[in-house]
Design a protein around this motif. Structure first.
Motif, PDB file in Angstrom:
ATOM      1  N   ASN A  14       0.808  -1.232   0.000  1.00  0.00           N
ATOM      2  CA  ASN A  14       0.000   0.000   0.000  1.00  0.00           C
ATOM      3  C   ASN A  14       0.832   1.269   0.000  1.00  0.00           C
ATOM      4  O   ASN A  14       0.331   2.340  -0.318  1.00  0.00           O
ATOM      5  CB  ASN A  14      -0.932   0.011   1.222  1.00  0.00           C
ATOM      6  N   ARG A  15       2.122   1.154   0.388  1.00  0.00           N
ATOM      7  CA  ARG A  15       2.960   2.359   0.457  1.00  0.00           C
ATOM      8  C   ARG A  15       4.419   1.921   0.462  1.00  0.00           C
ATOM      9  O   ARG A  15       4.715   0.725   0.404  1.00  0.00           O
ATOM     10  CB  ARG A  15       2.638   3.179   1.712  1.00  0.00           C
ATOM     11  N   PHE A  17       8.286   0.934  -0.015  1.00  0.00           N
ATOM     12  CA  PHE A  17       9.019   0.172  -1.028  1.00  0.00           C
ATOM     13  C   PHE A  17       8.119  -0.831  -1.757  1.00  0.00           C
ATOM     14  O   PHE A  17       8.319  -1.100  -2.945  1.00  0.00           O
ATOM     15  CB  PHE A  17      10.207  -0.556  -0.374  1.00  0.00           C
ATOM     16  N   ARG A  41      -2.666  -4.368   5.193  1.00  0.00           N
ATOM     17  CA  ARG A  41      -3.726  -4.066   6.168  1.00  0.00           C
ATOM     18  C   ARG A  41      -4.736  -3.062   5.628  1.00  0.00           C
ATOM     19  O   ARG A  41      -5.893  -3.085   5.986  1.00  0.00           O
ATOM     20  CB  ARG A  41      -3.089  -3.473   7.440  1.00  0.00           C
ATOM     21  N   ASP A  71      -3.307  -8.554   8.687  1.00  0.00           N
ATOM     22  CA  ASP A  71      -2.303  -8.120   9.654  1.00  0.00           C
ATOM     23  C   ASP A  71      -1.372  -9.305   9.893  1.00  0.00           C
ATOM     24  O   ASP A  71      -1.738 -10.266  10.573  1.00  0.00           O
ATOM     25  CB  ASP A  71      -2.984  -7.671  10.960  1.00  0.00           C
ATOM     26  N   ASN A 110       7.749  -8.201   1.406  1.00  0.00           N
ATOM     27  CA  ASN A 110       8.242  -6.836   1.631  1.00  0.00           C
ATOM     28  C   ASN A 110       7.861  -6.287   3.009  1.00  0.00           C
ATOM     29  O   ASN A 110       8.640  -5.560   3.618  1.00  0.00           O
ATOM     30  CB  ASN A 110       7.681  -5.941   0.520  1.00  0.00           C
ATOM     31  N   TYR A 185      15.688  -6.633  14.575  1.00  0.00           N
ATOM     32  CA  TYR A 185      15.657  -6.436  13.120  1.00  0.00           C
ATOM     33  C   TYR A 185      16.741  -7.289  12.446  1.00  0.00           C
ATOM     34  O   TYR A 185      16.473  -8.008  11.473  1.00  0.00           O
ATOM     35  CB  TYR A 185      15.869  -4.949  12.820  1.00  0.00           C
ATOM     36  N   LEU A 218      16.580   3.826   2.508  1.00  0.00           N
ATOM     37  CA  LEU A 218      15.632   4.463   1.586  1.00  0.00           C
ATOM     38  C   LEU A 218      15.136   5.800   2.134  1.00  0.00           C
ATOM     39  O   LEU A 218      14.980   5.965   3.343  1.00  0.00           O
ATOM     40  CB  LEU A 218      14.435   3.537   1.365  1.00  0.00           C
ATOM     41  N   ASN A 220      12.410   7.286   2.965  1.00  0.00           N
ATOM     42  CA  ASN A 220      10.972   7.051   3.177  1.00  0.00           C
ATOM     43  C   ASN A 220      10.607   7.067   4.661  1.00  0.00           C
ATOM     44  O   ASN A 220      11.432   7.415   5.515  1.00  0.00           O
ATOM     45  CB  ASN A 220      10.537   5.761   2.468  1.00  0.00           C
TER      46      ASN A 220
HETATM   47  N1  LIG Z   1      13.329   2.019   4.647  1.00  0.00           N
HETATM   48  C1  LIG Z   1      14.551   1.557   4.602  1.00  0.00           C
HETATM   49  O1  LIG Z   1      15.520   2.327   4.656  1.00  0.00           O
HETATM   50  C2  LIG Z   1      14.812   0.100   4.467  1.00  0.00           C
HETATM   51  C3  LIG Z   1      16.133  -0.341   4.400  1.00  0.00           C
HETATM   52  C4  LIG Z   1      16.381  -1.709   4.277  1.00  0.00           C
HETATM   53  C5  LIG Z   1      15.327  -2.595   4.229  1.00  0.00           C
HETATM   54  N2  LIG Z   1      14.038  -2.137   4.313  1.00  0.00           N
HETATM   55  C6  LIG Z   1      12.956  -3.118   4.250  1.00  0.00           C
HETATM   56  O2  LIG Z   1      12.066  -2.784   3.209  1.00  0.00           O
HETATM   57  C7  LIG Z   1      10.764  -3.328   3.474  1.00  0.00           C
HETATM   58  C8  LIG Z   1       9.706  -2.259   3.221  1.00  0.00           C
HETATM   59  O3  LIG Z   1       9.875  -1.226   4.153  1.00  0.00           O
HETATM   60  P1  LIG Z   1       9.563   0.303   3.840  1.00  0.00           P
HETATM   61  O4  LIG Z   1      10.846   1.008   3.890  1.00  0.00           O
HETATM   62  O5  LIG Z   1       8.704   0.429   2.653  1.00  0.00           O
HETATM   63  O6  LIG Z   1       8.790   0.623   5.202  1.00  0.00           O
HETATM   64  P2  LIG Z   1       7.377   1.298   5.484  1.00  0.00           P
HETATM   65  O7  LIG Z   1       7.256   2.525   4.652  1.00  0.00           O
HETATM   66  O8  LIG Z   1       7.307   1.396   6.978  1.00  0.00           O
HETATM   67  O9  LIG Z   1       6.346   0.205   4.956  1.00  0.00           O
HETATM   68  C9  LIG Z   1       6.159  -0.992   5.654  1.00  0.00           C
HETATM   69  C10 LIG Z   1       5.067  -1.791   4.962  1.00  0.00           C
HETATM   70  O10 LIG Z   1       4.818  -2.963   5.768  1.00  0.00           O
HETATM   71  C11 LIG Z   1       3.431  -2.981   6.090  1.00  0.00           C
HETATM   72  N3  LIG Z   1       3.179  -3.551   7.411  1.00  0.00           N
HETATM   73  C12 LIG Z   1       3.641  -3.089   8.610  1.00  0.00           C
HETATM   74  N4  LIG Z   1       3.151  -3.846   9.601  1.00  0.00           N
HETATM   75  C13 LIG Z   1       2.343  -4.779   9.022  1.00  0.00           C
HETATM   76  C14 LIG Z   1       1.556  -5.845   9.521  1.00  0.00           C
HETATM   77  N5  LIG Z   1       1.483  -6.097  10.826  1.00  0.00           N
HETATM   78  N6  LIG Z   1       0.868  -6.617   8.649  1.00  0.00           N
HETATM   79  C15 LIG Z   1       0.930  -6.368   7.321  1.00  0.00           C
HETATM   80  N7  LIG Z   1       1.663  -5.379   6.785  1.00  0.00           N
HETATM   81  C16 LIG Z   1       2.359  -4.594   7.628  1.00  0.00           C
HETATM   82  C17 LIG Z   1       3.013  -1.520   6.098  1.00  0.00           C
HETATM   83  O11 LIG Z   1       1.597  -1.424   5.987  1.00  0.00           O
HETATM   84  P3  LIG Z   1       0.731  -0.350   6.856  1.00  0.00           P
HETATM   85  O12 LIG Z   1       0.582   0.849   5.976  1.00  0.00           O
HETATM   86  O13 LIG Z   1      -0.539  -1.077   7.131  1.00  0.00           O
HETATM   87  O14 LIG Z   1       1.517  -0.033   8.110  1.00  0.00           O
HETATM   88  C18 LIG Z   1       3.756  -1.010   4.879  1.00  0.00           C
HETATM   89  O15 LIG Z   1       3.076  -1.355   3.709  1.00  0.00           O
HETATM   90  C19 LIG Z   1      10.815  -3.801   4.936  1.00  0.00           C
HETATM   91  O16 LIG Z   1      10.953  -5.201   4.968  1.00  0.00           O
HETATM   92  C20 LIG Z   1      12.063  -3.135   5.485  1.00  0.00           C
HETATM   93  O17 LIG Z   1      12.642  -3.849   6.545  1.00  0.00           O
HETATM   94  C21 LIG Z   1      13.755  -0.812   4.424  1.00  0.00           C
END
Ligand SMILES: NC(=O)c1ccc[n+]([C@@H]2O[C@H](COP(=O)([O-])OP(=O)(O)OC[C@H]3O[C@@H](n4cnc5c(N)ncnc54)[C@H](OP(=O)(O)O)[C@@H]3O)[C@@H](O)[C@H]2O)c1
Length: 280
Positions: A14-15, A17, A41, A71, A110, A185, A218, A220
């Motif tokens: 939904n948002r 990455f 979710r 969830d 993801n 993590y 990222l 974000n």
């Molecule tokens: N951001 C970084 O710098 C970075 C770096 C390395 C790796 N990553 C990895 O990249 C992946 C994506 O992260 P992002 O950066 O896009 O983070 P984000 O913006 O926080 O997005 C997290 C995503 O996971 C979903 N999520 C969270 N809790 C959930 C639950 N209980 N059940 C189902 N979905 C859930 C969120 O949905 P909701 O909108 O419902 O909360 C959202 O779609 C993650 O695995 C993260 O560890 C990120």
């Protein structure tokens, strides 16, 4: 010539990455048709991403469905949610058998969470550790296993020798290198990496490949959370500096790299590949 029709399941689409990966998939996979199953979710957010994929200007036929109110942290609802996801996937597979059969099934795990970055490892209780691992590891294993079994049942290799299956974990540098305050993590990402390493060996004769992709720091919301909550001053300065200088990685640059890796398909199954790694 067969039409390349890819079935792409993305959690947390939904948002962030996840949404970016869906857009990059349409733009860079080379498939003529992409059928998405967007999982998460937030119904409204997932639907809005799907709508924007439908209106993409690329010469790709985009289909898809959302499976909302999932969830992944609620493991008592996991069986029910896995069934709902599997039903959405099955409907696309069944439909494809009538016309353009699915040639590649891709699962992008993801969705993920940070855990409490203010704490050092000795401060974590087993209760919060279990809750963290339920979401980031147990639900990941459940979805991955269900996806592989469902795909193999739908496309037995004797009948569909060219069908490919790819499982991705959105990983992190923390999976392969320890830094202070990232206890849960790092442990969760390392567990996921190794699990996909094992699948790579077990399924190598079944046209199944796995990839652990670390997308880089990222620009974000999750990174903003890191800057708000990280307890380690030295790392905080580095992340703050990257934010201020604009050197955090743009989500679309990183998701493009992921999709190009999948498209080129020369990566070693089970590998951990980082956004910053040189192309081989
Ligand atoms: N951001 C970084 O710098 C970075 C770096 C390395 C790796 N990553 C990895 O990249 C992946 C994506 O992260 P992002 O950066 O896009 O983070 P984000 O913006 O926080 O997005 C997290 C995503 O996971 C979903 N999520 C969270 N809790 C959930 C639950 N209980 N059940 C189902 N979905 C859930 C969120 O949905 P909701 O909108 O419902 O909360 C959202 O779609 C993650 O695995 C993260 O560890 C990120």
């Amino acid at each position: 010539m067969t039409t390349e029709h890819h079935l792409v399941v993305i959690t947390g689409a939904n948002r962030g990455f996840g949404a970016s990966a869906a857009h990059s998939y349409v733009a860079h996979s080379g498939a003529q048709k992409v059928s998405f199953v967007l999982v998460g979710r937030n119904q409204e957010g997932l639907q809005s991403v799907l709508d924007s994929l439908h209106s993409s200007k690329h010469q790709v036929q985009v289909k898809g469905t959302v499976v909302a109110d999932v969830d992944l942290a609620q493991v008592d609802q996991l069986d029910e949610n896995l069934l709902r996801i599997e039903e959405a996937i099955s409907a696309i597979r069944a439909d494809s058998l009538q016309s353009q059969v699915v040639t590649k099934s891709v699962l992008i795990n993801n969705a993920g969470s940070l855990g409490d970055l203010s704490k050092t490892a000795k401060e974590f209780s087993w209760q919060e550790t279990r809750a963290y691992m339920d979401f980031n590891v147990a639900s990941f294993v459940g979805l991955t296993s269900t996806f592989i079994k469902g795909t193999q049942a739908a496309f037995p290799k004797e009948q569909f020798p060219n069908h490919k299956t790819v499982i991705v974990s959105i990983s992190s540098l923390l999976a392969v290198q320890a830094f202070s305050n990232w206890g849960l993590y790092a442990a969760g990402k390392a567990a996921r990496d190794r699990f996909l390493g094992v699948i790579a060996l077990e399924e190598k004769d079944n046209n199944v490949k796995t990839l652990n992709y670390a997308p880089g720091p990222l620009d974000n919301e999750m990174q903003a959370d890191v800057r708000r909550t990280l307890g380690d001053k030295e790392q905080l300065e580095i992340y703050d500096g990257m934010h201020k200088s604009g050197s955090l990685v743009k989500m679309d640059d990183s998701s493009r790299k992921l999709v190009l890796l999948l498209t080129k398909d020369t990566f070693e199954s089970g590998a951990h590949i980082d956004f910053y790694d040189e192309e081989k």
